[in-house]
Design an enzyme around this catalytic site. Structure first.
Site, mmCIF file in Angstrom:
data_model
loop_
_atom_site.group_PDB
_atom_site.id
_atom_site.type_symbol
_atom_site.label_atom_id
_atom_site.label_comp_id
_atom_site.label_asym_id
_atom_site.label_seq_id
_atom_site.Cartn_x
_atom_site.Cartn_y
_atom_site.Cartn_z
ATOM 1 N N ASP A 272 0.828 -1.203 0.000
ATOM 2 C CA ASP A 272 0.000 0.000 0.000
ATOM 3 C C ASP A 272 0.866 1.257 0.000
ATOM 4 O O ASP A 272 1.395 1.653 1.041
ATOM 5 C CB ASP A 272 -0.925 0.004 1.220
ATOM 6 C CG ASP A 272 -1.838 1.223 1.245
ATOM 7 O OD1 ASP A 272 -2.016 1.841 0.180
ATOM 8 O OD2 ASP A 272 -2.374 1.535 2.321
ATOM 9 N N LYS A 279 1.459 8.037 0.598
ATOM 10 C CA LYS A 279 1.802 8.110 2.015
ATOM 11 C C LYS A 279 3.040 8.990 2.216
ATOM 12 O O LYS A 279 3.900 9.070 1.338
ATOM 13 C CB LYS A 279 2.074 6.711 2.570
ATOM 14 C CG LYS A 279 0.859 5.826 2.658
ATOM 15 C CD LYS A 279 1.214 4.464 3.221
ATOM 16 C CE LYS A 279 -0.001 3.551 3.286
ATOM 17 N NZ LYS A 279 -1.010 4.009 4.248
ATOM 18 N N GLU A 351 -8.200 2.791 0.920
ATOM 19 C CA GLU A 351 -8.496 1.794 -0.109
ATOM 20 C C GLU A 351 -9.006 0.477 0.451
ATOM 21 O O GLU A 351 -9.722 -0.265 -0.223
ATOM 22 C CB GLU A 351 -7.259 1.558 -0.976
ATOM 23 C CG GLU A 351 -6.252 0.530 -0.474
ATOM 24 C CD GLU A 351 -5.624 0.889 0.875
ATOM 25 O OE1 GLU A 351 -5.276 -0.027 1.633
ATOM 26 O OE2 GLU A 351 -5.483 2.095 1.174
ATOM 27 N N ARG A 353 -11.202 -0.246 2.682
ATOM 28 C CA ARG A 353 -12.659 -0.324 2.781
ATOM 29 C C ARG A 353 -13.310 -0.544 1.424
ATOM 30 O O ARG A 353 -14.408 -1.091 1.341
ATOM 31 C CB ARG A 353 -13.192 0.942 3.450
ATOM 32 C CG ARG A 353 -12.966 2.223 2.681
ATOM 33 C CD ARG A 353 -13.068 3.460 3.553
ATOM 34 N NE ARG A 353 -11.932 3.562 4.476
ATOM 35 C CZ ARG A 353 -11.803 4.507 5.395
ATOM 36 N NH1 ARG A 353 -12.735 5.422 5.544
ATOM 37 N NH2 ARG A 353 -10.745 4.525 6.179
#
Length: 504
Positions: A272, A279, A351, A353
């Site tokens: 991720d 991030k 992402e 969810r």
């Protein structure tokens, strides 16, 4: 890999590289716990004094080593290892105390070929807990390290629990089940620890297929073409920025006598980056662990199948890689989810969810009585509960309490969390059915509120946000290893067992 067995032999006569005893903390100093009598006898009854002279107190996690040659006569093992269990409660040591002691014992004898454990474990639950702790504590992840590295000790090769009621059916069953669950936790740890260049959605799905073949559960894999045909907009939207396409994997375990069904759903973001909502620096290095929820589900279904629990289980692994690229989902895009609902994506780093929503909708089509999803979902839950406790959100208070109780019984710290109605309003969208983020405060709760929107009416649902305890960057303690912890595997297996026997 450490092998573990039960034996009726005496610790004083068994040939081993070390004998492990338990040490309790008391007001008058440490005392050897039941099971170590033969060791005390070999030391002429002076073992407590020897340990006290060496500074031992019996505090939890304390390790003290005594050379047997210091006064053990014909004692077969060259060294005695005293493992602190802490203060002994009036009703005996708890299962998690014993589980931690097992983990500490395993690490204390690392590098040895054979160790014997002389701790009277009593009932089946105690034997199972200690055995589980040994295998969890002995865990190492060596796939990417050279054997020649200095300062490293390999896991102990063999551990024998002496004096156990090896012929007792209940003890033997608890022991064998503990080994299965521990092996499944360690498999989940392996998956979490594997670098993302070697574990993408396709590879993860292949591992699930192999486990299904080996342990008797069905595995169906939906590739990107099947996902597009089925209109799984959430999973496709998250994965479309990556060169490696997403997968949705269905695991199916059935028991011929089962009358009840539970669905387990895991977030499986194999890496991720945050997508276009990248991030910040310092937040990317551990993002290989963002598939820990899917690892827990795969581990749990594998254990359930191996144990043969009388319950039907479907497992869903929502696998994708969240990357930034020219094809990635942008903030402001609207995705049409599986089932038709639309979501306005305002943050591509929210992402998990999205992939879970597709999987929850699909799982509900098979009418399970209960659903649990597991995900490293929000940093907000870590802010609320820290790094060792996961949050439980649910649409049913009784089910939330039951899951919390199951977690506590397996030694996995968790805490029930609410779903405030006002947080739903903050996710209202002017152009879609719902936004994928709400107000900043209470972010862990709003993520749960979002997921609840996709649960079919009449299905009891719980969401486990394991963002904190899924990956241990701190010190090794008890049976908790560095890196992936395999958290939630034990909870899910226990919940499935409770469903099977009608407790839930």
């Amino acid at each position: 890999m450490t092998t573990l067995s039960l034996s009726t032999s005496s610790a004083a006569t068994l040939r081993a590289d070390a004998v492990v005893i338990g040490l309790a903390k008391g007001d008058d100093g440490p005392s050897v716990v039941a099971g170590g009598e033969a060791v005390e006898t070999a030391f002429g009854g002076a073992l407590d004094s020897v340990l006290t002279a060496l500074g031992a107190t019996g505090a939890e996690s304390e390790i003290t080593r005594v050379p047997a040659a210091a006064g053990a006569g014909s004692f077969k093992a060259p060294v005695v290892v005293a493992v602190g269990l802490g203060a002994a409660p009036e009703d005996g040591f708890g299962t998690d105390q014993l589980r931690k002691a097992g983990g500490n014992a395993a690490r204390a004898v690392a590098g040895l070929k054979k160790a014997a454990v002389a701790i009277a474990l009593g009932d089946a639950a105690s034997v199972g807990a200690f055995a589980q702790g040994v295998l969890l504590g002995a865990y190492t992840f060596d796939a990417y390290r050279e054997n020649s590295l200095e300062g490293r000790k390999s896991a102990v090769k063999e551990v024998v629990l002496v004096g156990a009621k090896a012929r007792d059916k209940a003890v033997k069953a608890a022991f064998e089940e503990a080994l299965v669950v521990a092996e499944s936790v360690n498999k989940a740890r392996d998956l979490v620890n594997t670098p993302p260049n070697d574990l993408n959605p396709k590879v993860f799905a292949g591992i699930a297929v192999d486990l299904g073949k080996n342990f008797g559960f069905k595995v169906e894999v939906m590739d990107e073409k099947a996902l597009a045909k089925g209109a799984y907009g959430g999973i496709l939207g998250v994965g479309q920025g990556s060169a490696t396409p997403p997968r949705l994997v269905r695991l199916g375990y059935t028991h011929p006598k089962a009358k009840r069904t539970i669905a387990l759903i895991g977030k499986g973001i194999t890496y991720d980056s945050g997508g276009i909502s990248l991030k910040p620096a310092g937040a990317n290095e551990t993002m290989k662990m963002d598939m820990a929820g899917a690892a827990a589900v795969l581990g749990a279904v594998t254990a359930i199948a191996r144990i043969g629990l009388q319950v039907n289980v479907t497992g869903w692994l929502a696998l994708a890689e969240n990357m930034p690229s020219g094809t990635a989902t942008r903030p402001g895009d609207v995705l049409r989810m599986y089932g038709g609902r639309t979501v306005e994506v305002l943050n591509t780093d929210a992402e998990g969810r999205l992939v879970l929503a597709d999987a929850i909708t699909r799982a509900c089509e098979e009418s399970p009585e209960k659903i649990i999803d597991v995900a490293t979902l929000t940093g907000a839950m870590m802010v609320a509960l820290g790094n060792k406790t996961y949050g439980i959100i649910a649409n049913d208070d009784d089910f939330r309490s039951a899951v919390h109780d199951a977690a506590e019984r397996t030694g996995e710290p968790s805490w029930p969390m609410p779903t405030p109605a006002e947080l739903r309003r903050s996710m209202d969208s002017t152009i879609a059915d719902i936004k994928n983020i709400g107000e900043r405060m209470g972010g862990g709760l709003s993520a749960g509120v979002f997921l609840r929107e996709f649960v079919a009416e009449g299905v009891a649902w719980a969401h486990l946000d394991i963002a904190g305890p899924a990956y241990n960057e701190g010190e090794v303690s008890g049976y908790t290893a560095k890196g992936g912890t395999g958290v939630a595997v034990r909870t899910l297996v226990q919940v499935a067992a409770d469903v099977a026997d009608g407790t839930i």
